[in-house]
Motif scaffolding. Structure first.
Motif, PDB file in Angstrom:
ATOM      1  N   LEU A   1       0.840  -1.196   0.000  1.00 55.68           N
ATOM      2  CA  LEU A   1       0.000   0.000   0.000  1.00 55.68           C
ATOM      3  C   LEU A   1       0.875   1.247   0.000  1.00 55.68           C
ATOM      4  CD1 LEU A   1      -2.968  -0.544   2.491  1.00 55.68           C
ATOM      5  CD2 LEU A   1      -2.975  -0.752   0.005  1.00 55.68           C
TER       6      LEU A   1
ATOM      7  N   ASP B   1      -0.618   7.247   1.145  1.00 53.26           N
ATOM      8  CA  ASP B   1      -1.972   7.801   1.227  1.00 53.26           C
ATOM      9  C   ASP B   1      -2.990   6.713   1.573  1.00 53.26           C
ATOM     10  OD1 ASP B   1      -1.040  10.319   0.637  1.00 53.26           O
ATOM     11  OD2 ASP B   1      -1.512  10.193  -1.508  1.00 53.26           O
ATOM     12  N   GLU B   2      -2.830   5.547   0.939  1.00 51.71           N
ATOM     13  CA  GLU B   2      -3.758   4.454   1.229  1.00 51.71           C
ATOM     14  C   GLU B   2      -3.632   3.999   2.680  1.00 51.71           C
ATOM     15  OE1 GLU B   2      -1.808   4.268  -1.545  1.00 51.71           O
ATOM     16  OE2 GLU B   2      -3.282   4.423  -3.175  1.00 51.71           O
ATOM     17  N   GLU B   3      -2.402   3.977   3.206  1.00 52.29           N
ATOM     18  CA  GLU B   3      -2.213   3.550   4.594  1.00 52.29           C
ATOM     19  C   GLU B   3      -2.899   4.513   5.559  1.00 52.29           C
ATOM     20  OE1 GLU B   3       1.353   2.189   6.285  1.00 52.29           O
ATOM     21  OE2 GLU B   3       2.150   1.294   4.443  1.00 52.29           O
TER      22      GLU B   3
ATOM     23  N   SER C   1      -5.542   6.405   4.928  1.00 53.63           N
ATOM     24  CA  SER C   1      -6.987   6.186   4.812  1.00 53.63           C
ATOM     25  C   SER C   1      -7.401   4.912   5.549  1.00 53.63           C
ATOM     26  CB  SER C   1      -7.391   6.071   3.333  1.00 53.63           C
ATOM     27  OG  SER C   1      -7.120   7.267   2.641  1.00 53.63           O
TER      28      SER C   1
ATOM     29  N   GLY D   1      -2.207  -4.101  -1.754  1.00 50.71           N
ATOM     30  CA  GLY D   1      -2.116  -3.042  -2.758  1.00 50.71           C
ATOM     31  C   GLY D   1      -2.371  -3.522  -4.165  1.00 50.71           C
TER      32      GLY D   1
ATOM     33  N   PHE E   1      -7.216  -3.394  -5.788  1.00 53.07           N
ATOM     34  CA  PHE E   1      -6.953  -3.475  -4.353  1.00 53.07           C
ATOM     35  C   PHE E   1      -7.813  -4.593  -3.759  1.00 53.07           C
ATOM     36  CE2 PHE E   1      -5.961   0.989  -5.269  1.00 53.07           C
ATOM     37  CZ  PHE E   1      -4.755   1.154  -4.596  1.00 53.07           C
TER      38      PHE E   1
ATOM     39  N   ASN F   1     -10.630   1.591  -6.829  1.00 54.11           N
ATOM     40  CA  ASN F   1     -10.563   2.804  -6.016  1.00 54.11           C
ATOM     41  C   ASN F   1     -10.515   2.412  -4.545  1.00 54.11           C
ATOM     42  OD1 ASN F   1     -11.590   5.124  -4.389  1.00 54.11           O
ATOM     43  ND2 ASN F   1     -11.637   6.116  -6.402  1.00 54.11           N
ATOM     44  N   PHE F   2      -9.380   2.690  -3.898  1.00 54.18           N
ATOM     45  CA  PHE F   2      -9.168   2.218  -2.538  1.00 54.18           C
ATOM     46  C   PHE F   2     -10.166   2.827  -1.556  1.00 54.18           C
ATOM     47  CE2 PHE F   2      -6.791   2.045   1.549  1.00 54.18           C
ATOM     48  CZ  PHE F   2      -6.653   0.673   1.623  1.00 54.18           C
ATOM     49  N   ASN F   3     -10.412   4.132  -1.651  1.00 59.25           N
ATOM     50  CA  ASN F   3     -11.338   4.785  -0.727  1.00 59.25           C
ATOM     51  C   ASN F   3     -12.762   4.268  -0.896  1.00 59.25           C
ATOM     52  OD1 ASN F   3      -9.508   6.494   0.646  1.00 59.25           O
ATOM     53  ND2 ASN F   3      -9.504   7.915  -1.075  1.00 59.25           N
TER      54      ASN F   3
END
Length: 355
Positions: A276, A279-281, A283, A309, A316, A337-339
């Motif tokens: 990851l 930024d992903e971490e 979130s 990731g 993801f 899209n991770f979010n």
């Protein structure tokens, strides 16, 4: 000792997504057993009798792809206490082991953990204490099978001790002993009747499905004695009886596994991250905090979240698992899209836990 030291790589029950549930159940031996589902070399999940039959009551004709679950995964460097804890929480005594790339490399079984415990000095002191009386649920041989099923569900147990009219030991029946009956199709016998084959079987007496040969030990037995018998006899439990052969307790594999779990085990959601970005971490950490708050309101101690990731076209993966009073809950999601999948994860978990 690490998971890698007790890794089992041969004689793993491997099944296809297109196999039927009944064909898988015929290869398993208990409600804690598991068949490992593969599509080619890709590990997809497991089929377990408790989750596919006892909890969801799916018919034997169901395809494996419709009843597999995503079990907790162990890593090679995890310690034995984590393996024992996840087996207890998930009710599955055969767990997959993956490498750093999340690829399947083998399994660890409860029996291997018990063998390790039995031969090490680390547990000798605790395991030599006398078995403690534990609430024991009994049933009579002439009671209906439907009563046994209700007792399994109401008490969240996998075994019932069968007694005779005098209250002395007469046998034992497990959830797994009746999986064929539960998964049988409910067919109408005629145009005016809704009572089918399954209903008729559920009205049969418990003694038709119980095992009369039961391994027992006296109240003077220790946990070490129980462990030795479970390993030697290749069974999952020992019934404790008094001098009149009246059942006074039962000790299961689960009870023995508890010796490996530290009493001060850390609460909250355990997070495993693979590939990851920063930024992903960030979130993910925010999402975990919110999820922990929701879980605590439901008196759920914690869970395990695996976040992987981008791979295979920028996908993801999120897999969350926890145990509530109904058993093991697992949610698996994939997306670009991770979010978005973080939001979807929260909604899915909320739905599964009935917020």
């Amino acid at each position: 000792m690490k998971v890698k030291d007790l890794l089992k790589t041969t004689d793993v029950i491997k099944i296809s997504p297109q196999d039927t549930l009944s064909s898988v159940l015929s290869q398993l031996e208990s409600s804690h057993d598991a068949g490992f589902v593969f599509e080619g070399d890709k590990f997809l999940g497991v089929v377990n009798p408790f989750y596919s039959v006892i909890k969801k009551t799916q018919p034997g004709s169901t395809k494996v792809q419709s009843c597999l679950i995503h079990p907790p995964k162990l890593h090679l460097e995890d310690d034995m206490s984590k393996a024992a804890r996840l087996m207890i929480e998930s009710k599955i005594h055969y767990l997959p082991v993956v490498d750093d790339n999340h690829d399947f490399v083998g399994i660890v079984s409860a029996r291997r953990l018990l063998s390790f415990m039995h031969r090490t000095d680390d547990f000798s002191k605790d395991m030599n204490q006398k078995v403690t009386d534990k609430k024991i649920i009994t049933i009579k041989g002439d009671d209906k099978l439907s009563k046994a099923l209700n007792l399994f569900k109401e008490n969240k147990i996998s075994k019932l001790v069968v007694v005779n009219a005098k209250g002395t030991l007469d046998g034992i029946i497990s959830q797994y002993d009746i999986t064929d009956v539960i998964s049988a199709p409910k067919e109408r016998q005629g145009s005016t009747s809704r009572s089918g084959v399954k209903d008729a079987q559920m009205d049969k007496p418990v003694r038709n499905y119980a095992h009369s040969h039961v391994m027992t030990l006296s109240e003077k037995a220790t946990y070490a004695d129980v462990t030795a018998q479970i390993l030697e006899q290749k069974i999952g439990s020992i019934v404790i009886i008094d001098h009149k052969r009246t059942p006074v307790g039962i000790v299961t594999t689960k009870d023995i596994l508890r010796f490996m779990v530290p009493k001060n085990v850390q609460k909250g959601i355990e997070v495993t991250i693979k590939d990851l970005g920063e930024d992903e971490e960030k979130s993910l950490r925010k999402a975990v905090t919110t999820l922990e708050q929701k879980l605590s309101r439901l008196n759920i101690q914690g869970g395990h979240l695996v976040a992987r990731g981008k791979h295979g076209g920028g996908i993801f993966e999120l897999t969350f698992s926890c145990t509530d009073d109904r058993g093991y809950v697992s949610v698996h999601l994939e997306g670009k899209n991770f979010n978005d999948i973080l939001i979807e994860l929260a909604d899915k978990v909320a739905s599964r836990l009935d917020y």
